[in-house]
Design a protein around this motif. Structure first.
Motif, PDB file in Angstrom:
ATOM      1  N   MET A   1       0.843  -1.196   0.000  1.00  0.00           N
ATOM      2  CA  MET A   1       0.000   0.000   0.000  1.00  0.00           C
ATOM      3  C   MET A   1       0.879   1.246   0.000  1.00  0.00           C
ATOM      4  O   MET A   1       1.717   1.429   0.879  1.00  0.00           O
ATOM      5  N   PRO A   2       0.757   2.136  -1.026  1.00  0.00           N
ATOM      6  CA  PRO A   2       1.578   3.349  -1.073  1.00  0.00           C
ATOM      7  C   PRO A   2       1.249   4.274   0.093  1.00  0.00           C
ATOM      8  O   PRO A   2       0.104   4.327   0.555  1.00  0.00           O
ATOM      9  N   LEU A   3       2.258   5.001   0.585  1.00  0.00           N
ATOM     10  CA  LEU A   3       2.033   5.899   1.707  1.00  0.00           C
ATOM     11  C   LEU A   3       1.155   7.067   1.273  1.00  0.00           C
ATOM     12  O   LEU A   3       1.402   7.686   0.236  1.00  0.00           O
ATOM     13  N   PRO A   4       0.132   7.416   2.075  1.00  0.00           N
ATOM     14  CA  PRO A   4      -0.722   8.553   1.723  1.00  0.00           C
ATOM     15  C   PRO A   4       0.023   9.865   1.913  1.00  0.00           C
ATOM     16  O   PRO A   4       0.925   9.972   2.747  1.00  0.00           O
ATOM     17  N   GLU A   5      -0.344  10.876   1.118  1.00  0.00           N
ATOM     18  CA  GLU A   5       0.271  12.193   1.251  1.00  0.00           C
ATOM     19  C   GLU A   5      -0.171  12.882   2.534  1.00  0.00           C
ATOM     20  O   GLU A   5       0.542  13.722   3.075  1.00  0.00           O
ATOM     21  N   ILE A   6      -1.368  12.548   3.007  1.00  0.00           N
ATOM     22  CA  ILE A   6      -1.857  13.077   4.277  1.00  0.00           C
ATOM     23  C   ILE A   6      -1.717  11.969   5.324  1.00  0.00           C
ATOM     24  O   ILE A   6      -2.362  10.936   5.230  1.00  0.00           O
ATOM     25  N   SER A   7      -0.849  12.183   6.311  1.00  0.00           N
ATOM     26  CA  SER A   7      -0.586  11.147   7.310  1.00  0.00           C
ATOM     27  C   SER A   7      -1.635  11.119   8.414  1.00  0.00           C
ATOM     28  O   SER A   7      -1.981  10.050   8.922  1.00  0.00           O
ATOM     29  N   VAL A   8      -2.091  12.290   8.809  1.00  0.00           N
ATOM     30  CA  VAL A   8      -3.084  12.389   9.879  1.00  0.00           C
ATOM     31  C   VAL A   8      -4.185  13.338   9.420  1.00  0.00           C
ATOM     32  O   VAL A   8      -3.894  14.433   8.932  1.00  0.00           O
ATOM     33  N   GLU A   9      -5.419  12.894   9.565  1.00  0.00           N
ATOM     34  CA  GLU A   9      -6.554  13.742   9.177  1.00  0.00           C
ATOM     35  C   GLU A   9      -7.693  13.516  10.156  1.00  0.00           C
ATOM     36  O   GLU A   9      -8.116  12.382  10.382  1.00  0.00           O
ATOM     37  N   VAL A  10      -8.153  14.597  10.792  1.00  0.00           N
ATOM     38  CA  VAL A  10      -9.292  14.479  11.706  1.00  0.00           C
ATOM     39  C   VAL A  10     -10.346  15.500  11.318  1.00  0.00           C
ATOM     40  O   VAL A  10     -10.043  16.599  10.856  1.00  0.00           O
ATOM     41  N   ARG A  15     -13.929  14.377  22.171  1.00  0.00           N
ATOM     42  CA  ARG A  15     -13.834  13.375  23.233  1.00  0.00           C
ATOM     43  C   ARG A  15     -14.390  13.968  24.530  1.00  0.00           C
ATOM     44  O   ARG A  15     -13.944  15.020  24.991  1.00  0.00           O
ATOM     45  N   LYS A  16     -15.389  13.269  25.072  1.00  0.00           N
ATOM     46  CA  LYS A  16     -16.001  13.675  26.333  1.00  0.00           C
ATOM     47  C   LYS A  16     -15.689  12.649  27.415  1.00  0.00           C
ATOM     48  O   LYS A  16     -15.586  11.456  27.155  1.00  0.00           O
ATOM     49  N   PHE A  17     -15.558  13.137  28.644  1.00  0.00           N
ATOM     50  CA  PHE A  17     -15.469  12.283  29.822  1.00  0.00           C
ATOM     51  C   PHE A  17     -16.611  12.711  30.739  1.00  0.00           C
ATOM     52  O   PHE A  17     -16.498  13.708  31.464  1.00  0.00           O
ATOM     53  N   GLY A  18     -17.732  12.015  30.632  1.00  0.00           N
ATOM     54  CA  GLY A  18     -18.928  12.462  31.336  1.00  0.00           C
ATOM     55  C   GLY A  18     -19.409  13.766  30.734  1.00  0.00           C
ATOM     56  O   GLY A  18     -19.595  13.871  29.514  1.00  0.00           O
ATOM     57  N   ASP A  19     -19.564  14.790  31.559  1.00  0.00           N
ATOM     58  CA  ASP A  19     -19.998  16.103  31.068  1.00  0.00           C
ATOM     59  C   ASP A  19     -18.825  16.973  30.623  1.00  0.00           C
ATOM     60  O   ASP A  19     -19.028  18.055  30.068  1.00  0.00           O
ATOM     61  N   PHE A  20     -17.609  16.509  30.892  1.00  0.00           N
ATOM     62  CA  PHE A  20     -16.426  17.297  30.549  1.00  0.00           C
ATOM     63  C   PHE A  20     -15.998  17.026  29.110  1.00  0.00           C
ATOM     64  O   PHE A  20     -15.823  15.879  28.708  1.00  0.00           O
ATOM     65  N   ILE A  21     -15.838  18.103  28.331  1.00  0.00           N
ATOM     66  CA  ILE A  21     -15.403  17.982  26.938  1.00  0.00           C
ATOM     67  C   ILE A  21     -13.900  18.244  26.884  1.00  0.00           C
ATOM     68  O   ILE A  21     -13.444  19.376  26.995  1.00  0.00           O
ATOM     69  N   ALA A  22     -13.119  17.184  26.718  1.00  0.00           N
ATOM     70  CA  ALA A  22     -11.655  17.306  26.706  1.00  0.00           C
ATOM     71  C   ALA A  22     -11.148  17.780  25.349  1.00  0.00           C
ATOM     72  O   ALA A  22     -10.191  18.548  25.267  1.00  0.00           O
ATOM     73  N   VAL A  23     -11.766  17.297  24.272  1.00  0.00           N
ATOM     74  CA  VAL A  23     -11.429  17.700  22.902  1.00  0.00           C
ATOM     75  C   VAL A  23     -12.742  18.053  22.217  1.00  0.00           C
ATOM     76  O   VAL A  23     -13.671  17.238  22.193  1.00  0.00           O
ATOM     77  N   ASP A  24     -12.805  19.276  21.669  1.00  0.00           N
ATOM     78  CA  ASP A  24     -14.090  19.837  21.258  1.00  0.00           C
ATOM     79  C   ASP A  24     -14.142  20.139  19.758  1.00  0.00           C
ATOM     80  O   ASP A  24     -13.756  21.224  19.316  1.00  0.00           O
ATOM     81  N   ASP A  25     -14.546  19.146  18.949  1.00  0.00           N
ATOM     82  CA  ASP A  25     -14.897  19.376  17.549  1.00  0.00           C
ATOM     83  C   ASP A  25     -13.727  19.956  16.739  1.00  0.00           C
ATOM     84  O   ASP A  25     -13.864  20.956  16.048  1.00  0.00           O
ATOM     85  N   ILE A  26     -12.555  19.314  16.813  1.00  0.00           N
ATOM     86  CA  ILE A  26     -11.380  19.844  16.113  1.00  0.00           C
ATOM     87  C   ILE A  26     -11.179  19.145  14.769  1.00  0.00           C
ATOM     88  O   ILE A  26     -11.510  17.972  14.610  1.00  0.00           O
ATOM     89  N   SER A  27     -10.626  19.894  13.817  1.00  0.00           N
ATOM     90  CA  SER A  27     -10.359  19.369  12.470  1.00  0.00           C
ATOM     91  C   SER A  27      -9.008  19.895  11.987  1.00  0.00           C
ATOM     92  O   SER A  27      -8.720  21.090  12.135  1.00  0.00           O
ATOM     93  N   PHE A  28      -8.180  19.013  11.425  1.00  0.00           N
ATOM     94  CA  PHE A  28      -6.910  19.436  10.832  1.00  0.00           C
ATOM     95  C   PHE A  28      -6.326  18.285  10.019  1.00  0.00           C
ATOM     96  O   PHE A  28      -6.779  17.140  10.115  1.00  0.00           O
ATOM     97  N   LYS A  29      -5.309  18.605   9.210  1.00  0.00           N
ATOM     98  CA  LYS A  29      -4.587  17.602   8.420  1.00  0.00           C
ATOM     99  C   LYS A  29      -3.090  17.790   8.619  1.00  0.00           C
ATOM    100  O   LYS A  29      -2.609  18.912   8.789  1.00  0.00           O
ATOM    101  N   VAL A  30      -2.356  16.670   8.590  1.00  0.00           N
ATOM    102  CA  VAL A  30      -0.900  16.702   8.709  1.00  0.00           C
ATOM    103  C   VAL A  30      -0.314  15.958   7.514  1.00  0.00           C
ATOM    104  O   VAL A  30      -0.678  14.813   7.249  1.00  0.00           O
ATOM    105  N   LYS A  31       0.592  16.615   6.793  1.00  0.00           N
ATOM    106  CA  LYS A  31       1.188  16.019   5.598  1.00  0.00           C
ATOM    107  C   LYS A  31       2.284  15.017   5.969  1.00  0.00           C
ATOM    108  O   LYS A  31       2.906  15.102   7.020  1.00  0.00           O
ATOM    109  N   ARG A  32       2.504  14.073   5.070  1.00  0.00           N
ATOM    110  CA  ARG A  32       3.581  13.103   5.258  1.00  0.00           C
ATOM    111  C   ARG A  32       4.930  13.819   5.326  1.00  0.00           C
ATOM    112  O   ARG A  32       5.229  14.706   4.526  1.00  0.00           O
TER     113      ARG A  32
END
Length: 309
Positions: A1-10, A15-32
């Protein structure tokens, strides 16, 4: 499988822990091959984000891909192509450096016929050959971190996650550690790193600032500094007293901080006259004041202060 040009994409990762929002609706891309800095104060959501990207904990919402594999659906494949280390990377202190390398080559696992070559490469890269028989507990912190890094690289990961890897490490060892990171990036490894050191962040290709779980801004260090608010640099006599006076008046003049014996102020509109008055009333002679480009630390403080207004 060839390596993708985008290594990380969200996308809308949460992420919530009960009522606590630790990570709140984030989006980004990281290139290889990119060195991607992830900055924020303690409790901002940095480590939680990394734990999700490593497949350790599932997201509460949103989607993500690492190395082309989907979070939650292909976690085992993700774990096979990533490396991870932190300030508290679990080296075995009662083993020698060489024994730790041998142990981790089996844990990842590295094929038996490749292990000896990988271990020799790791010793060469980390310059630990002369200390390979030393008990790990006796190694200085900087050497331990180098050993931890090469242990995490035994299986030649495509993406490397480093969570505060140089906390507590002396400046020379930090510089040597980052030289290793640059070499990895040049070879095509994507490096995703969190750090509190602004001088380290300056050398990332791009930086994301996160606070209270929210992504505040993202860009290269140059872009972030050029888009930041201009800074008023004050040089005056009795600078310690001047700084205390000005800091007590931040609500009127704007955020201020010390840079050596100089005072940096992110001034509010029409604040310069008030600054001169405050210095004069405190008996501090103004030597010079000039507008300067913000440092990355100035930008960081500025964005965080906006988020709390």
């Amino acid at each position: 499988m060839p390596l993708p040009e985008i290594s990380v994409e969200v996308s809308n990762l949460t992420r919530k822990f009960g009522d606590f929002i630790a990570v709140d609706d984030i989006s980004f891309k990281v290139k290889r091959g990119e060195v991607f800095g992830f900055l924020g104060p303690n409790g901002a959501g940095k480590s939680t984000t990394i734990r999700m990207l490593c497949g350790i904990i599932p997201p509460t919402g949103g989607t993500g891909r690492v190395g082309g594999y989907s979070l939650g659906e292909e976690n085992m494949k993700i774990k096979s192509i990533i490396g991870y280390m932190s300030q508290k990377f679990s080296l075995y202190d009662d083993l020698t450096a060489l024994e730790n390398l041998d142990f981790f080559s089996g844990i990842y696992p590295v094929p038996r016929n490749l292990r000896q070559n990988r271990i020799e490469e790791a010793l060469e890269i980390s310059r630990l050959g002369s200390r390979q028989d030393d008990i790990t507990a006796t190694l200085p912190v900087g050497l331990k971190q180098r050993l931890a890094l090469v242990c995490s690289l035994m299986h030649r990961p495509e993406v490397l996650f480093l969570d505060e890897p140089t906390a507590g490490v002396d400046p020379i060892s930090r510089r040597e550690f980052w030289e290793l990171i640059y070499r990895l990036s040049e070879s095509g490894v994507t490096v995703f790193v969190t750090t509190h050191y602004m001088d380290e962040a300056e050398h990332c290709d791009r930086i994301a600032l996160i606070n209270a779980g929210k992504l505040i801004t993202i860009g290269s260090p140059k872009q972030l500094k050029s888009n930041g608010q201009k800074i008023l640099e004050i040089d005056c006599s009795n600078w310690q007293s001047a700084f205390e006076i000005l800091r007590k008046s931040e609500g009127v003049i704007g955020e201020c901080s010390l840079f050596g014996t100089k005072i940096h102020i992110m001034p509010k509109p029409y604040a310069e006259t008030e600054i001169v008055k405050l210095l004069s009333s405190a008996g501090c002679d103004l030597i010079s004041k000039r507008e300067v480009m913000p440092s990355l630390e100035d930008v960081f403080v500025s964005f965080l202060s906006r988020g709390t207004e």
